[in-house]
Design a protein around this motif. Structure first.
Motif, short mmCIF file in Angstrom:
data_model
loop_
_atom_site.label_atom_id
_atom_site.label_comp_id
_atom_site.label_asym_id
_atom_site.label_seq_id
_atom_site.Cartn_x
_atom_site.Cartn_y
_atom_site.Cartn_z
N THR A 165 -10.01 30.81 2.18
CA THR A 165 -11.28 30.84 1.12
C THR A 165 -12.13 32.05 1.18
OG1 THR A 165 -12.43 29.59 2.61
CG2 THR A 165 -11.41 28.42 0.65
N HIS A 166 -11.97 32.68 2.68
CA HIS A 166 -12.44 33.70 3.12
C HIS A 166 -11.62 34.73 4.34
CE1 HIS A 166 -14.90 31.34 6.28
NE2 HIS A 166 -13.57 31.35 6.51
N THR A 167 -11.95 36.15 4.23
CA THR A 167 -11.22 36.66 5.24
C THR A 167 -11.68 36.45 6.59
OG1 THR A 167 -12.52 38.62 4.55
CG2 THR A 167 -10.24 38.60 3.69
N SER A 168 -12.88 35.75 6.91
CA SER A 168 -13.22 35.51 8.29
C SER A 168 -12.10 34.76 9.22
CB SER A 168 -14.45 34.48 8.35
OG SER A 168 -15.48 35.12 7.60
N SER A 169 -10.95 34.29 8.38
CA SER A 169 -9.86 33.72 9.12
C SER A 169 -9.44 34.32 9.84
CB SER A 169 -8.82 33.07 8.08
OG SER A 169 -8.43 33.82 7.27
N VAL A 170 -9.44 36.09 9.60
CA VAL A 170 -8.49 37.06 10.22
C VAL A 170 -9.13 37.23 11.65
CG1 VAL A 170 -7.69 39.57 10.41
CG2 VAL A 170 -7.99 38.14 7.99
N GLN A 171 -10.57 36.97 11.54
CA GLN A 171 -11.33 37.00 12.77
C GLN A 171 -10.80 36.09 13.86
OE1 GLN A 171 -15.40 35.78 13.35
NE2 GLN A 171 -16.07 36.94 11.29
N SER A 172 -10.69 34.82 13.52
CA SER A 172 -10.17 33.77 14.47
C SER A 172 -8.59 34.27 14.94
CB SER A 172 -10.13 32.54 13.91
OG SER A 172 -10.03 32.33 12.55
N ARG A 173 -7.97 34.69 14.05
CA ARG A 173 -6.57 34.87 14.55
C ARG A 173 -6.41 36.29 15.44
NH1 ARG A 173 -2.19 32.99 12.60
NH2 ARG A 173 -2.33 31.37 11.00
N VAL A 174 -7.36 37.22 15.21
CA VAL A 174 -7.36 38.31 16.29
C VAL A 174 -7.97 37.99 17.55
CG1 VAL A 174 -8.38 40.71 16.50
CG2 VAL A 174 -7.23 40.06 14.40
N MET A 175 -9.00 37.09 17.46
CA MET A 175 -9.73 36.92 18.75
C MET A 175 -8.79 36.06 19.58
SD MET A 175 -13.83 36.33 18.01
CE MET A 175 -13.68 35.58 16.54
N GLU A 176 -8.15 35.21 18.83
CA GLU A 176 -7.00 34.33 19.78
C GLU A 176 -6.08 35.07 20.50
OE1 GLU A 176 -6.43 30.17 17.41
OE2 GLU A 176 -5.21 31.88 16.84
N THR A 177 -5.63 36.35 19.83
CA THR A 177 -4.49 37.31 20.77
C THR A 177 -5.04 38.34 21.26
OG1 THR A 177 -4.23 38.13 18.57
CG2 THR A 177 -2.89 36.32 19.26
N THR A 178 -6.38 38.62 21.18
CA THR A 178 -6.95 39.90 21.69
C THR A 178 -8.12 39.95 22.60
OG1 THR A 178 -6.35 40.97 19.47
CG2 THR A 178 -7.10 42.28 20.91
N GLN A 179 -8.29 40.35 23.77
CA GLN A 179 -9.52 40.34 24.35
C GLN A 179 -10.33 41.59 23.87
OE1 GLN A 179 -10.97 38.00 26.70
NE2 GLN A 179 -9.47 36.83 25.59
N PRO A 180 -11.56 41.42 23.95
CA PRO A 180 -12.62 42.49 23.71
C PRO A 180 -12.22 43.78 24.56
CG PRO A 180 -13.96 40.59 23.99
CD PRO A 180 -12.41 40.25 24.26
N PRO A 181 -12.54 44.89 24.26
CA PRO A 181 -13.33 45.36 22.74
C PRO A 181 -12.57 45.18 21.72
CG PRO A 181 -12.84 47.38 24.09
CD PRO A 181 -12.31 46.38 24.89
N ILE A 182 -13.06 44.18 20.61
CA ILE A 182 -12.57 44.45 19.36
C ILE A 182 -13.44 44.89 18.27
CG2 ILE A 182 -11.68 42.66 17.59
CD1 ILE A 182 -11.36 40.65 19.84
N ARG A 183 -12.70 45.75 17.39
CA ARG A 183 -13.48 46.42 16.53
C ARG A 183 -12.49 46.49 15.18
NH1 ARG A 183 -14.68 51.53 18.71
NH2 ARG A 183 -16.13 51.03 20.29
N ILE A 184 -12.55 45.47 14.38
CA ILE A 184 -11.68 45.37 13.41
C ILE A 184 -12.22 45.20 11.68
CG2 ILE A 184 -9.73 44.49 14.56
CD1 ILE A 184 -10.69 41.48 13.43
N ILE A 185 -11.57 45.81 10.90
CA ILE A 185 -11.93 45.95 9.58
C ILE A 185 -10.95 44.98 8.63
CG2 ILE A 185 -11.09 48.30 9.07
CD1 ILE A 185 -14.25 46.95 7.44
N CYS A 186 -11.17 43.83 7.92
CA CYS A 186 -10.02 43.04 7.59
C CYS A 186 -10.21 43.08 5.83
CB CYS A 186 -10.19 41.58 8.00
SG CYS A 186 -10.62 41.68 9.69
#
Ligand code: DAH
Length: 339
Positions: A165-186
């Protein structure tokens, strides 16, 4: 016999044809193996011996004449096809119709390219999702109304499969697999179970941005938003942040920009307020960081999300959302100059 030959001769002399296909029909009728001229040879056998010479000669003459006649017709028509007299060769040819980029693609790419200039990279996730990535990991309470059937298209209840229902789901997917620094546009398409009208659709498009690192503050968010608004809508654009609520950010805000139609003076588009709302944002809730395996005591972040249709409407004043998915070329061609 001679009479027959003569009448065929007159008939052939008078032949006309409008095109090459007709010439071919005539050739078959008169000259092919079973055509009228070769057929005379059958009758020839019964001609008395003393007339054979004259009749034979007449048949041969007829054959030559018929061949010449039909070849003549064919040549006349073929050379007419190469004849450019009467055709204006200097005329501009009719334009080849080129396709155009879709207005939503144009705007999506513009949004993405602004964030890329700030060092954000594109990240994408699936449209068919599960409850964890769309809701639970993003701190939605168990009984949050957004999980409701009326909002979300469920493909399956258990195990849960649903359309995001929103692209915020990409946030959770990326954070699960990547440690910061994270700078993404989805950028991506999202789905909601809404009745289709001029103002709502069951699918639309969003762009989500996420920045997680040590010491990320609300000031970073605000400056990023200001940069985005000015790049997107012009350097005179003003922004204002209003407190709001989203489960995955704390504090949360909604951003308005000064109405780009009236320059903030007030018009019917901004309902005479001088401001139009364009996106939601906030500091990533520590619960979300922890749920995705990022230590919220070490890291902080901001997130924002906006609707591409909304931004496109602000830029191009498209009044009816349905225009975006109807593929009416008269509408799509309006955007030829925009890229
Ligand atoms: N996901 C929100 C929506 O669909 C938009 C949004 C709001 C995204 C705030 C964010 C945010 O990342 O921080 O309405």
């Amino acid at each position: 016999m001679l009479d027959k030959i003569n009448s065929l001769k007159t008939e052939i002399e008078g032949l006309t044809a409008a095109n090459l296909d007709e010439v071919e029909v005539l050739r078959i009728k008169y000259l092919s193996k079973k055509g009228l001229v070769p057929a005379l040879m059958n009758d020839f056998r019964s001609v008395p011996a003393d007339q054979k010479r004259t009749v034979g000669q007449a048949i041969n003459d007829l054959k030559t004449m018929a061949t010449d006649k039909i070849n003549g017709l064919r040549e006349a028509l073929s050379s007419a096809a190469d004849d450019f007299s009467g055709v204006d060769l200097t005329r501009t040819p009719s334009p080849v119709k080129l396709g155009t980029r879709h207005p939503l693609s144009i705007v999506r790419e513009e949004i993405v390219s602004i964030f890329r200039r700030l060092g954000f990279n594109i990240a994408e996730g699936p449209e068919i999702e599960d409850d964890w990535h769309v809701f639970s990991a993003l701190n939605f309470a168990e009984d949050h109304p957004a999980r409701d059937m009326q909002d979300t298209f469920f493909i399956n209840r258990t195990p849960d499969v649903l359309l995001r229902t929103h692209t915020s789901s990409v946030q959770s997917r990326v954070m699960e697999t990547t440690q910061p620094p994270i700078r993404i546009i989805c950028p991506g398409r999202v789905y909601r179970n809404e009745a289709i009208s001029a103002r709502a659709h069951c699918f639309f498009h969003q762009v989500e941005a996420l920045y997680v690192d040590k010491d990320v503050t609300f000031a970073d968010l605000r400056q990023t938003l200001l940069y985005f608004a000015r790049e997107m809508f012009g350097s005179d654009t003003k922004i204002r942040l209003r407190p709001s609520f989203f489960p995955f950010t704390e504090p949360s805000a909604e951003m308005d920009i000064s109405c780009n139609l009236c320059g903030g003076k007030g018009c019917s588009f901004c309902k005479h307020t001088g401001w139009v709302e364009i996106l939601g944002c906030g500091m990533v809730d520590p619960n979300v960081l922890d749920a995705c395996g990022i230590d919220s005591k070490v890291y902080s972040g901001f997130a924002l999300g906006m609707g591409v249709e909304r931004i496109t409407n602000l830029k191009y004043q498209v009044k009816d959302l349905r225009m975006f998915s109807e593929n009416d070329t008269r509408f799509l061609e309006e955007f030829t100059a925009a890229h």
